[in-house]
Design an enzyme around this catalytic site. Structure first.
Site, mmCIF file in Angstrom:
data_model
loop_
_atom_site.group_PDB
_atom_site.id
_atom_site.type_symbol
_atom_site.label_atom_id
_atom_site.label_comp_id
_atom_site.label_asym_id
_atom_site.label_seq_id
_atom_site.Cartn_x
_atom_site.Cartn_y
_atom_site.Cartn_z
ATOM 1 N N CYS A 1 -1.364 -12.549 -2.328
ATOM 2 C CA CYS A 1 -0.358 -12.430 -3.490
ATOM 3 C C CYS A 1 -1.028 -12.749 -4.849
ATOM 4 C CB CYS A 1 0.618 -13.620 -3.043
ATOM 5 S SG CYS A 1 2.102 -13.487 -4.086
ATOM 6 N N CYS A 2 -1.870 -13.758 -4.896
ATOM 7 C CA CYS A 2 -2.447 -14.214 -6.255
ATOM 8 C C CYS A 2 -3.255 -13.031 -6.461
ATOM 9 C CB CYS A 2 -3.249 -15.534 -5.947
ATOM 10 S SG CYS A 2 -2.143 -17.251 -5.786
ATOM 11 N N CYS B 1 3.367 -20.532 -10.446
ATOM 12 C CA CYS B 1 4.568 -19.693 -10.117
ATOM 13 C C CYS B 1 5.742 -20.598 -9.592
ATOM 14 C CB CYS B 1 4.174 -18.552 -9.046
ATOM 15 S SG CYS B 1 3.292 -17.200 -9.872
ATOM 16 N N CYS C 1 5.411 -21.671 -5.871
ATOM 17 C CA CYS C 1 4.089 -22.578 -5.484
ATOM 18 C C CYS C 1 4.233 -23.525 -6.317
ATOM 19 C CB CYS C 1 3.120 -21.375 -5.694
ATOM 20 S SG CYS C 1 3.122 -20.136 -4.419
ATOM 21 N N CYS D 1 -6.099 -20.211 -7.518
ATOM 22 C CA CYS D 1 -5.482 -19.171 -7.393
ATOM 23 C C CYS D 1 -6.543 -17.942 -7.312
ATOM 24 C CB CYS D 1 -4.516 -18.709 -8.654
ATOM 25 S SG CYS D 1 -5.179 -18.756 -10.129
HETATM 26 S S1 SF4 Z 1 1.022 -18.616 -7.279
HETATM 27 FE FE1 SF4 Z 1 2.360 -18.221 -5.663
HETATM 28 S S2 SF4 Z 1 3.641 -16.778 -6.274
HETATM 29 FE FE2 SF4 Z 1 2.208 -16.782 -7.807
HETATM 30 S S3 SF4 Z 1 0.680 -15.413 -7.299
HETATM 31 FE FE3 SF4 Z 1 -0.035 -17.223 -6.148
HETATM 32 S S4 SF4 Z 1 0.886 -17.021 -4.184
HETATM 33 FE FE4 SF4 Z 1 2.173 -15.531 -5.308
#
Ligand code: SF4
Length: 252
Positions: free
Chosen positions: A130-131, A213, A216, A241
């Site tokens: 996701c990151c 985010c 998170c 991240c």
């Molecule tokens: S901080 Fe969380 S929501 Fe943001 S990109 Fe990374 S995993 Fe995804």
């Protein structure tokens, strides 16, 4: 009868902190560093996450009127307060250039066809995927054709940053990386913010000293590690991240 003990959330250091911090030598050193970076690099950007550290750098760049572009990553998962705050920052520093980078629709589609978003809380690899889609790939695009970038990282922020140099070679992006606030303390950052009346992200008022985010990030208690509210379900040494995760070699 059970007694209710209210939780004391982390609070912004008071404005009186400016009395215990000697700012002039810090500011002089910071301004020298930024001016040198701008002289040495015509294609340099500041990655601004809207954290107070990045606002210190943004303010100093504005004061010196340096030709340094500011990049912001809008991951699509930021708090709504972050986007409103970004508008305030753009108006406050209206002579600076802010470039906002978002994830590619194809990257998000690829993630969603392979993963359930809620699995970020169960699986480090899913969280990192996701990151990658929402932060790392947009950062790669933002840094393409640049020769250097500037970050607001500090050594005391986490165990993964204890060896952070002020200047390093970023092997992941193949360019120079500057961390001018590497040796600044939390107190020094807030003293600068208060002394210059810099507008801050509203969630600092809600117990969040480190803001990423929305899914998170959570508020922390007074006395907890300042990054305890980031990816709180993971161990301390995986809490990055990936934006700053490359092995580095110091140039200074
Ligand atoms: S901080 Fe969380 S929501 Fe943001 S990109 Fe990374 S995993 Fe995804």
């Amino acid at each position: 009868m059970s007694s209710f003990i209210p939780i004391q959330l982390w609070q912004i250091p008071p404005t009186t902190i400016t009395q215990s911090v000697s700012l002039p030598p810090l500011i002089q050193n910071l301004e020298q560093q930024l001016s040198q970076i701008a002289q040495q690099h015509k294609k340099v950007v500041l990655a601004n996450s809207l954290a107070v550290e990045d606002m210190v750098l943004t303010h100093a760049i504005a004061q010196l009127q340096l030709p340094i572009e500011i990049i912001v990553l809008d991951t699509g998962k930021l708090h709504t307060e972050a986007l409103s705050y970004l508008d305030i920052v753009k108006k406050h520093y209206d002579h600076l250039t802010f470039a906002v980078y978002q994830p590619l629709p194809q990257s998000l589609q690829d993630f969603e066809t392979t993963h359930d978003f809620l699995d970020i809380y169960q699986s480090l690899s899913v969280r990192k995927a996701c990151c990658f889609a929402r932060k790392i790939e947009p950062l790669q695009r933002a840094l393409a054709h640049k020769t250097a970038w500037i970050t607001g990282q500090r050594r005391e922020q986490s165990p993964t940053r204890q060896q952070l140099p002020q200047r390093e070679w970023d092997t992941a992006h193949n360019l120079e990386k500057f961390n001018p606030l590497a040796d600044w303390t939390h107190e020094q950052v807030w003293a600068y913010i208060h002394a210059h009346s810099i507008p801050i992200h509203p969630l600092y008022h809600h117990g969040m000293p480190s803001i990423g985010c929305e899914p998170c990030t959570k508020p922390i208690r007074q006395g907890e590690d300042l990054r305890a509210g980031r990816w709180w379900w993971e161990s301390q040494d995986s809490k990055e991240c990936g934006l700053h995760a490359n092995p580095t070699s110091s140039l200074s």
